[in-house]
Design a protein around this motif. Structure first.
Motif, PDB file in Angstrom:
ATOM      1  N   ILE A 135       0.853  -1.192   0.000  1.00 37.21           N
ATOM      2  CA  ILE A 135       0.000   0.000   0.000  1.00 37.21           C
ATOM      3  C   ILE A 135       0.891   1.247   0.000  1.00 37.21           C
ATOM      4  N   ASP A 136       0.576   2.190  -0.880  1.00 40.85           N
ATOM      5  CA  ASP A 136       1.278   3.474  -0.876  1.00 40.85           C
ATOM      6  C   ASP A 136       0.640   4.382   0.177  1.00 40.85           C
ATOM      7  N   MET A 137       1.485   5.129   0.873  1.00 42.12           N
ATOM      8  CA  MET A 137       0.995   6.025   1.925  1.00 42.12           C
ATOM      9  C   MET A 137       1.241   7.475   1.527  1.00 42.12           C
ATOM     10  N   HIS A 138       0.216   8.310   1.688  1.00 46.68           N
ATOM     11  CA  HIS A 138       0.319   9.737   1.379  1.00 46.68           C
ATOM     12  C   HIS A 138      -0.111  10.532   2.616  1.00 46.68           C
ATOM     13  N   CYS A 139       0.835  11.241   3.208  1.00 52.73           N
ATOM     14  CA  CYS A 139       0.539  12.009   4.416  1.00 52.73           C
ATOM     15  C   CYS A 139       0.228  13.457   4.046  1.00 52.73           C
ATOM     16  N   VAL A 140      -0.730  14.032   4.737  1.00 51.38           N
ATOM     17  CA  VAL A 140      -1.121  15.424   4.455  1.00 51.38           C
ATOM     18  C   VAL A 140       0.026  16.399   4.720  1.00 51.38           C
ATOM     19  N   THR A 141       1.007  15.981   5.513  1.00 52.06           N
ATOM     20  CA  THR A 141       2.174  16.843   5.765  1.00 52.06           C
ATOM     21  C   THR A 141       3.151  16.847   4.581  1.00 52.06           C
TER      22      THR A 141
ATOM     23  N   ALA B 122     -15.351   1.958   0.085  1.00 51.15           N
ATOM     24  CA  ALA B 122     -13.940   2.118  -0.292  1.00 51.15           C
ATOM     25  C   ALA B 122     -13.028   1.148   0.470  1.00 51.15           C
ATOM     26  N   LEU B 123     -13.587   0.421   1.444  1.00 51.94           N
ATOM     27  CA  LEU B 123     -12.757  -0.349   2.378  1.00 51.94           C
ATOM     28  C   LEU B 123     -12.875  -1.864   2.193  1.00 51.94           C
ATOM     29  N   LEU B 124     -13.370  -2.296   1.051  1.00 49.70           N
ATOM     30  CA  LEU B 124     -13.674  -3.723   0.901  1.00 49.70           C
ATOM     31  C   LEU B 124     -12.571  -4.515   0.215  1.00 49.70           C
ATOM     32  N   GLY B 125     -11.492  -3.832  -0.213  1.00 49.43           N
ATOM     33  CA  GLY B 125     -10.399  -4.518  -0.907  1.00 49.43           C
ATOM     34  C   GLY B 125      -9.261  -4.906   0.020  1.00 49.43           C
ATOM     35  N   ASP B 126      -8.169  -5.395  -0.579  1.00 47.99           N
ATOM     36  CA  ASP B 126      -6.990  -5.810   0.188  1.00 47.99           C
ATOM     37  C   ASP B 126      -6.202  -4.631   0.728  1.00 47.99           C
ATOM     38  N   ASP B 127      -6.551  -3.411   0.293  1.00 44.29           N
ATOM     39  CA  ASP B 127      -5.742  -2.236   0.640  1.00 44.29           C
ATOM     40  C   ASP B 127      -6.340  -1.423   1.784  1.00 44.29           C
ATOM     41  N   ALA B 128      -7.261  -2.023   2.538  1.00 41.39           N
ATOM     42  CA  ALA B 128      -7.797  -1.388   3.758  1.00 41.39           C
ATOM     43  C   ALA B 128      -7.505  -2.379   4.881  1.00 41.39           C
ATOM     44  N   LEU B 129      -6.405  -2.163   5.593  1.00 36.59           N
ATOM     45  CA  LEU B 129      -5.850  -3.200   6.463  1.00 36.59           C
ATOM     46  C   LEU B 129      -5.577  -2.703   7.875  1.00 36.59           C
TER      47      LEU B 129
ATOM     48  N   HIS C 288       4.475   3.529  15.787  1.00 36.27           N
ATOM     49  CA  HIS C 288       3.744   3.372  14.525  1.00 36.27           C
ATOM     50  C   HIS C 288       2.340   2.801  14.733  1.00 36.27           C
ATOM     51  N   GLY C 289       1.985   2.499  15.994  1.00 35.36           N
ATOM     52  CA  GLY C 289       0.608   2.098  16.247  1.00 35.36           C
ATOM     53  C   GLY C 289       0.396   0.700  16.795  1.00 35.36           C
ATOM     54  N   TYR C 290       1.472   0.034  17.254  1.00 33.81           N
ATOM     55  CA  TYR C 290       1.342  -1.315  17.811  1.00 33.81           C
ATOM     56  C   TYR C 290       0.296  -1.323  18.934  1.00 33.81           C
ATOM     57  N   PRO C 291      -0.569  -2.337  19.029  1.00 35.79           N
ATOM     58  CA  PRO C 291      -0.527  -3.623  18.326  1.00 35.79           C
ATOM     59  C   PRO C 291      -1.285  -3.671  16.995  1.00 35.79           C
ATOM     60  N   LEU C 292      -2.064  -2.638  16.691  1.00 34.46           N
ATOM     61  CA  LEU C 292      -2.892  -2.707  15.485  1.00 34.46           C
ATOM     62  C   LEU C 292      -3.069  -1.292  14.960  1.00 34.46           C
ATOM     63  N   ARG C 293      -2.748  -1.114  13.692  1.00 36.95           N
ATOM     64  CA  ARG C 293      -2.894   0.210  13.080  1.00 36.95           C
ATOM     65  C   ARG C 293      -3.688   0.070  11.790  1.00 36.95           C
ATOM     66  N   PHE C 294      -4.647   0.945  11.604  1.00 40.91           N
ATOM     67  CA  PHE C 294      -5.397   0.917  10.359  1.00 40.91           C
ATOM     68  C   PHE C 294      -4.677   1.750   9.311  1.00 40.91           C
ATOM     69  N   ILE C 295      -4.365   1.121   8.179  1.00 39.65           N
ATOM     70  CA  ILE C 295      -3.789   1.812   7.025  1.00 39.65           C
ATOM     71  C   ILE C 295      -4.879   1.910   5.964  1.00 39.65           C
ATOM     72  N   PRO C 296      -5.240   3.128   5.549  1.00 36.87           N
ATOM     73  CA  PRO C 296      -6.308   3.269   4.561  1.00 36.87           C
ATOM     74  C   PRO C 296      -5.779   3.042   3.143  1.00 36.87           C
ATOM     75  N   PRO C 297      -6.678   2.830   2.183  1.00 31.56           N
ATOM     76  CA  PRO C 297      -6.251   2.764   0.781  1.00 31.56           C
ATOM     77  C   PRO C 297      -5.533   4.050   0.377  1.00 31.56           C
ATOM     78  N   ALA C 298      -4.700   3.951  -0.672  1.00 32.61           N
ATOM     79  CA  ALA C 298      -3.882   5.086  -1.117  1.00 32.61           C
ATOM     80  C   ALA C 298      -4.721   6.227  -1.698  1.00 32.61           C
TER      81      ALA C 298
ATOM     82  N   LYS D 297      -6.607   9.337   7.608  1.00 31.04           N
ATOM     83  CA  LYS D 297      -7.817   8.504   7.608  1.00 31.04           C
ATOM     84  C   LYS D 297      -7.541   7.115   8.179  1.00 31.04           C
ATOM     85  N   GLY D 298      -6.293   6.853   8.495  1.00 29.51           N
ATOM     86  CA  GLY D 298      -5.963   5.645   9.239  1.00 29.51           C
ATOM     87  C   GLY D 298      -6.059   5.941  10.726  1.00 29.51           C
ATOM     88  N   ALA D 299      -5.746   4.963  11.547  1.00 25.90           N
ATOM     89  CA  ALA D 299      -5.743   5.189  12.998  1.00 25.90           C
ATOM     90  C   ALA D 299      -4.656   4.335  13.624  1.00 25.90           C
TER      91      ALA D 299
END
Length: 196
Positions: A60-66, A117-124, A143-153, A159-161
């Protein structure tokens, strides 16, 4: 194949760390994951329940607003759609809020997203990662251990958590933590939707 960098972004090989509040300290016995909102019955899953779910590996590609973008990070985690197997959605549920810990409040952080938008392999919901410079490793507490939500690119990374704690299912869209502070509800990096 060349990747498209969204407007106003620069590419980095690092994975920068940015978050609000304190780094959450995970204790398995106190941790659970809640599914609630516009569903027939609220569900609470233990850490083991979550880790026993089927696994997905996706890049998954990540794009940060910063303004940084990181291409080609591979994650192992649990696809968002796996959690749908536990719930019966009420009619017209079209949105979700994904929650994470913020300064001890398990619902202190949230981000709103359209369900479809979250039904594919890229919403993890991820716990392991690797890239060209790193072998497989657990995500760190920062980085969010134990579980971090990475949104689609197709969404900025807020939009992750980090320290993900639950999903609320909603019929109407509702602003999350950053959206209440003036950020875009839709957050598409390719349209440069940074602010509302």
């Amino acid at each position: 194949m060349g990747k498209t960098l969204p407007p106003g972004q620069f590419e980095t090989n690092k994975w920068p760390i940015l978050h609000e509040g304190d780094v959450y300290k995970f204790q398995e016995e106190n941790w659970n994951f809640k599914l609630f909102g516009d569903i027939k019955e609220e569900i609470t899953l233990s850490y083991q329940d979550v880790m026993n779910l089927p696994k997905t590996v996706a890049t998954i590609d990540m794009h940060c607003v910063t303004t940084w973008s990181k291409f080609d990070t591979t994650f192992e985690g649990i696809a968002f759609r796996e959690f749908l197997n536990f719930v019966e959605l009420e009619k017209d549920v079209k949105y979700v809020k994904i929650y994470g810990y913020l300064n001890g409040d398990r619902f202190g952080y949230s981000a709103n997203l359209p369900l479809e938008a979250l039904l594919g392999d890229d919403a993890l919901f991820v716990y392991k990662w690797k890239d060209q410079n790193h072998d497989w490793q657990e995500i760190s507490p920062k980085h969010g251990y134990p579980l971090r939500f990475i949104p689609p690119a197709s969404f900025y990374l807020w939009k992750g958590a980090k320290w993900a704690s639950g999903i609320r299912f909603m019929k109407e869209d509702e602003a999350g933590y950053w959206e209440k502070r003036g950020y875009s509800m839709t957050a598409n990096p390719f349209k440069e939707e940074r602010f509302s």
